[in-house]
Design an enzyme around this catalytic site. Structure first.
Site, PDB file in Angstrom:
ATOM      1  N   TYR A   1      11.725  -3.493   1.319  1.00 28.60           N
ATOM      2  CA  TYR A   1      12.629  -2.500   1.406  1.00 28.60           C
ATOM      3  C   TYR A   1      12.600  -1.768   0.021  1.00 28.60           C
ATOM      4  CZ  TYR A   1      14.908   1.329   2.438  1.00 28.60           C
ATOM      5  OH  TYR A   1      16.587   2.504   2.191  1.00 28.60           O
TER       6      TYR A   1
ATOM      7  N   GLY B   1       3.007   2.035  -4.043  1.00 28.10           N
ATOM      8  CA  GLY B   1       2.641   1.501  -4.413  1.00 28.10           C
ATOM      9  C   GLY B   1       3.977   0.133  -5.022  1.00 28.10           C
TER      10      GLY B   1
ATOM     11  N   TYR C   1       1.161  -3.045   6.647  1.00 27.66           N
ATOM     12  CA  TYR C   1       0.731  -4.845   6.410  1.00 27.66           C
ATOM     13  C   TYR C   1      -0.822  -5.094   7.140  1.00 27.66           C
ATOM     14  CZ  TYR C   1       5.800  -5.206   5.995  1.00 27.66           C
ATOM     15  OH  TYR C   1       7.061  -5.098   6.238  1.00 27.66           O
TER      16      TYR C   1
END
Length: 159
Positions: free
Chosen positions: A86, A95, A131
């Site tokens: 999170y 980043g 992802y």
């Protein structure tokens, strides 16, 4: 900046767990207490581990990763299961999520673990895109099952 969590981080980890649960539209399910997190992360036999992402300018915690070891019988080695990743909304795009995942990947490589795995809600398109950009791929042929609450107690009480 990213660092390993310390016991002093438990309140902020707890707060971010609740923020994540609210984001995932399941705040009522986030029942863990600070004491439970402290025991799991820093008790006599830690069952989980955590890293904190901090704002580079202020040092304020802006994200976390909470993970534990799993084991692959097919590969014969441990891996990391990422329970929670999170980053607070105001810090997204800075980043921090990538830094946390990079650290977990580094731990895997350093220790000879062959997998870093996690689950993502199918509606969470921003996370899925993030992802995929890192090279992660969905395991579409697998469906997660869970026993909890009454179903778990019913099965567990059978003799």
């Amino acid at each position: 900046m990213m660092r390993t969590a310390t016991p002093a981080d438990v309140p902020v980890i707890h707060a971010m767990v609740r923020e994540l649960a609210a984001y995932e539209k399941a705040l009522e399910e986030a029942r863990a207490s600070e004491a439970q997190l402290a025991e799991a992360l820093f008790g006599e036999r830690p069952a989980a581990f955590a890293h904190i992402a901090e704002d580079d300018a202020t040092g304020e915690p802006v994200g976390f990763a909470l993970w534990f070891l799993n084991f692959s019988t097919w590969r014969g080695v441990h891996g990391i299961y990422l329970e929670d990743l999170y980053v607070r909304p105001q810090a997204r795009g800075g980043g921090h999520g990538k830094a946390l995942l990079t650290e977990l990947a580094r731990i895997c490589v350093e220790r000879g673990y062959e997998r870093l795995e996690w689950s993502v809600l199918d509606w969470n398109e921003p996370s899925i895109a993030f992802y995929r950009a890192l090279g992660a791929r969905p395991q579409d042929e697998w469906t997660v099952y869970r026993l909890a609450d009454d179903a778990l107690r019913t099965l567990g009480s059978r003799g």
